[in-house]
Design a protein around this motif. Sequence first.
Motif, PDB file in Angstrom:
ATOM      1  N   SER A  11     -25.570  -9.630  15.564  1.00 56.48           N
ATOM      2  CA  SER A  11     -26.300 -10.479  16.352  1.00 56.48           C
ATOM      3  C   SER A  11     -26.825  -9.617  17.574  1.00 56.48           C
ATOM      4  O   SER A  11     -26.295  -8.958  18.151  1.00 56.48           O
ATOM      5  CB  SER A  11     -25.911 -11.793  16.672  1.00 56.48           C
ATOM      6  N   THR A  61     -21.333 -11.703  12.636  1.00 55.73           N
ATOM      7  CA  THR A  61     -20.844 -11.806  13.795  1.00 55.73           C
ATOM      8  C   THR A  61     -19.965 -10.734  14.438  1.00 55.73           C
ATOM      9  O   THR A  61     -19.865 -10.860  15.584  1.00 55.73           O
ATOM     10  CB  THR A  61     -19.664 -12.866  13.271  1.00 55.73           C
ATOM     11  N   ALA A 101     -20.827 -15.404  23.670  1.00 53.94           N
ATOM     12  CA  ALA A 101     -20.520 -15.941  22.175  1.00 53.94           C
ATOM     13  C   ALA A 101     -18.896 -16.330  22.212  1.00 53.94           C
ATOM     14  O   ALA A 101     -18.017 -15.737  22.939  1.00 53.94           O
ATOM     15  CB  ALA A 101     -20.864 -14.979  21.065  1.00 53.94           C
ATOM     16  N   TYR A 103     -16.231 -17.861  18.903  1.00 54.50           N
ATOM     17  CA  TYR A 103     -15.775 -17.971  17.526  1.00 54.50           C
ATOM     18  C   TYR A 103     -14.671 -18.498  17.359  1.00 54.50           C
ATOM     19  O   TYR A 103     -13.471 -18.056  17.973  1.00 54.50           O
ATOM     20  CB  TYR A 103     -16.084 -16.764  16.811  1.00 54.50           C
ATOM     21  N   ILE A 130     -17.989 -24.563  26.174  1.00 51.99           N
ATOM     22  CA  ILE A 130     -18.469 -25.332  24.855  1.00 51.99           C
ATOM     23  C   ILE A 130     -17.653 -25.969  23.916  1.00 51.99           C
ATOM     24  O   ILE A 130     -16.301 -25.913  24.420  1.00 51.99           O
ATOM     25  CB  ILE A 130     -18.853 -24.086  24.179  1.00 51.99           C
ATOM     26  N   LEU A 132     -16.961 -26.940  20.120  1.00 54.11           N
ATOM     27  CA  LEU A 132     -17.473 -26.547  18.676  1.00 54.11           C
ATOM     28  C   LEU A 132     -17.157 -27.417  17.653  1.00 54.11           C
ATOM     29  O   LEU A 132     -15.825 -27.526  17.350  1.00 54.11           O
ATOM     30  CB  LEU A 132     -17.069 -24.868  18.217  1.00 54.11           C
ATOM     31  N   THR A 135     -17.880 -27.591  10.815  1.00 56.98           N
ATOM     32  CA  THR A 135     -18.728 -28.065   9.818  1.00 56.98           C
ATOM     33  C   THR A 135     -18.740 -27.881   8.219  1.00 56.98           C
ATOM     34  O   THR A 135     -18.971 -28.431   7.395  1.00 56.98           O
ATOM     35  CB  THR A 135     -20.223 -27.184  10.058  1.00 56.98           C
ATOM     36  N   VAL A 146     -16.671 -21.686  12.790  1.00 60.98           N
ATOM     37  CA  VAL A 146     -17.850 -22.308  13.749  1.00 60.98           C
ATOM     38  C   VAL A 146     -18.159 -21.201  15.015  1.00 60.98           C
ATOM     39  O   VAL A 146     -17.010 -20.724  15.624  1.00 60.98           O
ATOM     40  CB  VAL A 146     -17.528 -23.606  14.215  1.00 60.98           C
ATOM     41  N   GLY A 147     -19.290 -20.901  15.175  1.00 60.28           N
ATOM     42  CA  GLY A 147     -19.396 -19.920  16.189  1.00 60.28           C
ATOM     43  C   GLY A 147     -20.781 -20.229  17.016  1.00 60.28           C
ATOM     44  O   GLY A 147     -21.670 -20.975  16.417  1.00 60.28           O
ATOM     45  N   THR A 148     -20.982 -19.777  18.199  1.00 60.83           N
ATOM     46  CA  THR A 148     -22.297 -20.054  18.814  1.00 60.83           C
ATOM     47  C   THR A 148     -22.379 -18.911  19.855  1.00 60.83           C
ATOM     48  O   THR A 148     -21.430 -18.348  20.067  1.00 60.83           O
ATOM     49  CB  THR A 148     -22.227 -21.311  19.814  1.00 60.83           C
ATOM     50  N   THR A 149     -23.743 -18.378  20.014  1.00 65.64           N
ATOM     51  CA  THR A 149     -24.125 -17.483  21.160  1.00 65.64           C
ATOM     52  C   THR A 149     -24.868 -18.516  22.072  1.00 65.64           C
ATOM     53  O   THR A 149     -25.311 -19.588  21.920  1.00 65.64           O
ATOM     54  CB  THR A 149     -24.861 -16.567  20.447  1.00 65.64           C
ATOM     55  N   PHE A 150     -25.026 -17.852  23.265  1.00 69.32           N
ATOM     56  CA  PHE A 150     -25.381 -18.624  24.537  1.00 69.32           C
ATOM     57  C   PHE A 150     -25.987 -17.433  25.557  1.00 69.32           C
ATOM     58  O   PHE A 150     -25.417 -16.333  25.237  1.00 69.32           O
ATOM     59  CB  PHE A 150     -24.760 -19.692  25.173  1.00 69.32           C
TER      60      PHE A 150
END
Length: 210
Positions: A11, A61, A101, A103, A130, A132, A135, A146-150
Amino acid sequence: MAGVALTAAASAANAYVIDFTKASTGHSGSLFQGAVTWHLSSSGILNNSQSFDGNPTPAGTGLSFETDGYGVGRNDDEISTWPNRYEWIDITFSAPVLIDAIYFLDLFRSADGSSLEVGKASINGGNPLITLAATDTAGTGASGFVGTTFGPVFASVIRFTVLASNDGYGVADGALAGIGIAPVPVPAAGVMLLGGLAGLGALRRRRKAA
């Protein structure tokens, strides 16, 4: 000190990831050619010994997925929460870094959809950075990833926990899989600024001499 697994992320959001799913990552390491060091501490024994067993393997990732990530316990690779017990993992940096990020692995929803596990990351002792929510459904063979970037956020200490909501199996739990790091650390930024000022000063001296 064990070397950190620094991997170019797929990413564009983050330049590097501290990969806790890589078996050789260990409990401490360094970033940016040693400019910043980090170490893990926890409420118990740190453990990332369980081999990754999810299907399919998450993509994009920068994580290796050799193991199921870090948890707390001699025979447990997950951070757990249940009545009268609260487990956590902290990562502490020697100087503030920009994280972008987070994870987790092994976070699941119950089969009937009535509840789900939630991973939480709090920065510098403050409010959660965060949360998370799972899902993947428990019992399907999925990884619970589950992961997120910001947008990059300065951090010196990050605490990882799991909320008390459950997936219908045992206790609420999940594993720390990785942290995304933005490309320019605070020390390096300071050096760049000083270098730029020095360059401007040299240019002015040359003009005066001319």
